[in-house]
Design a protein around this motif. Structure first.
Motif, PDB file in Angstrom:
ATOM      1  N   HIS A  79       0.859  -1.185   0.000  1.00  0.00           N
ATOM      2  CA  HIS A  79       0.000   0.000   0.000  1.00  0.00           C
ATOM      3  C   HIS A  79       0.895   1.235   0.000  1.00  0.00           C
ATOM      4  O   HIS A  79       1.724   1.414   0.900  1.00  0.00           O
ATOM      5  N   LEU A  80       0.741   2.064  -1.016  1.00  0.00           N
ATOM      6  CA  LEU A  80       1.571   3.250  -1.187  1.00  0.00           C
ATOM      7  C   LEU A  80       0.698   4.496  -1.139  1.00  0.00           C
ATOM      8  O   LEU A  80      -0.371   4.538  -1.765  1.00  0.00           O
ATOM      9  N   ALA A  81       1.142   5.502  -0.388  1.00  0.00           N
ATOM     10  CA  ALA A  81       0.373   6.743  -0.276  1.00  0.00           C
ATOM     11  C   ALA A  81       0.155   7.352  -1.654  1.00  0.00           C
ATOM     12  O   ALA A  81       1.092   7.454  -2.460  1.00  0.00           O
ATOM     13  N   ALA A  82      -1.078   7.740  -1.917  1.00  0.00           N
ATOM     14  CA  ALA A  82      -1.423   8.296  -3.224  1.00  0.00           C
ATOM     15  C   ALA A  82      -0.597   9.530  -3.554  1.00  0.00           C
ATOM     16  O   ALA A  82      -0.299   9.813  -4.723  1.00  0.00           O
ATOM     17  N   ALA A  83      -0.189  10.277  -2.521  1.00  0.00           N
ATOM     18  CA  ALA A  83       0.555  11.515  -2.743  1.00  0.00           C
ATOM     19  C   ALA A  83       2.037  11.277  -3.024  1.00  0.00           C
ATOM     20  O   ALA A  83       2.738  12.204  -3.448  1.00  0.00           O
ATOM     21  N   ARG A  84       2.527  10.056  -2.795  1.00  0.00           N
ATOM     22  CA  ARG A  84       3.956   9.788  -3.005  1.00  0.00           C
ATOM     23  C   ARG A  84       4.220   9.537  -4.489  1.00  0.00           C
ATOM     24  O   ARG A  84       3.893   8.497  -5.029  1.00  0.00           O
ATOM     25  N   GLN A  85       4.840  10.519  -5.136  1.00  0.00           N
ATOM     26  CA  GLN A  85       5.209  10.378  -6.543  1.00  0.00           C
ATOM     27  C   GLN A  85       6.668  10.779  -6.755  1.00  0.00           C
ATOM     28  O   GLN A  85       7.071  11.176  -7.850  1.00  0.00           O
TER      29      GLN A  85
END
Length: 250
Positions: free
Chosen positions: A32-38
């Motif tokens: 599960h990866l934070a949506a904001a992490r790009q």
């Protein structure tokens, strides 16, 4: 909602998850990866996950917080197989072609200390870390995160009877050395080029009596200032790297 099921457990933080992707991707059920992490770290994780065929789910921060139990997860949480790969001390020793270097921890119950010890052990080339099943915190998510990947590279072996396991090491010609502030011997005067097992207790309480009595030798770390003791992970670093120095000099 309980994010842990009977056959899985949670790990978190980029070091821990990336290390698992590189060393044991088959253990990972999902990430599960934070949506904001790009950012670059997230892109590297996504690339490794794609290569390994591991599913990555874009997840909101609130759910990540719940999965990690409020711990600092850096925006990434993974659900991995609950069953750890178990090795025995004999499994490790039988596979070695060089003098063993082991770290034995007695009474280390703080996960941050254990994680730091594993990280030091990995850096120093320790072949295994041994601890009792009781009076030890085990490899929980905090330990794995603090270890920065070392929990996947250094075997962490728990034993029912620590003193008996130490005697078995001695039967295999491994010199078992404990640290004690009152010991007259100096760690720098000890020949550490032989097969070695360092034994350390937790800061404050130190080793249990039977653990201490089972050691072949006790040495002290020179304390030149006003403090009386060092954190166990710092002590581990001092002792292990003196072994490394002596072996490299040889």
């Amino acid at each position: 909602m309980n994010e842990k099921t009977a056959d899985t457990r949670i790990i978190h933080g980029f070091h821990a998850v990336v290390s698992r992707l590189r060393n044991a991707p088959d253990d990972i059920r999902e990430i599960h990866l934070a949506a904001a992490r790009q950012d670059a770290r997230a892109r590297d994780l996504l690339r490794l996950a794609e290569i390994a065929g591991v599913r990555v789910i874009s997840t909101d921060t609130a759910r990540l917080d719940g999965m990690a139990g409020g711990a600092s997860h850096q925006g990434v949480v993974a659900r991995v197989a609950a069953q750890m790969r178990h090795l025995s001390v004999d499994d490790v020793l039988d596979a070695l072609t060089e003098p063993p270097l082991l770290l034995v921890l007695d009474g280390v119950t703080d996960p941050h200390n254990l994680g730091a010890c594993l990280r030091v052990a990995d850096a120093a080339g320790v072949h295994a870390v041994i601890a009792p099943k009781d009076r030890a915190c085990g490899l929980n998510a905090t330990v794995i995160k603090v270890a920065s990947g070392a929990a996947d590279t250094v075997p962490y072996i728990t034993v029912t009877n620590l003193a008996r396991s130490m005697r078995e090491l001695k039967e295999r010609d491994i010199w078992v050395v404990g640290t004690a502030g009152e010991a007259k011997g100096d760690l720098y005067a000890l020949d550490q080029r032989r097969a070695m097992a360092w034994v350390l207790g937790a800061e404050g309480d130190g080793m249990r009596r039977l653990t201490r009595e089972t050691c072949d030798e006790l040495v002290s770390i020179p304390m030149l200032g006003s403090v009386e003791s060092l954190n166990v992970s710092v002590s581990a670093g001092v002792c292990l790297y003196e072994t490394v120095r002596q072996r490299r000099a040889k």
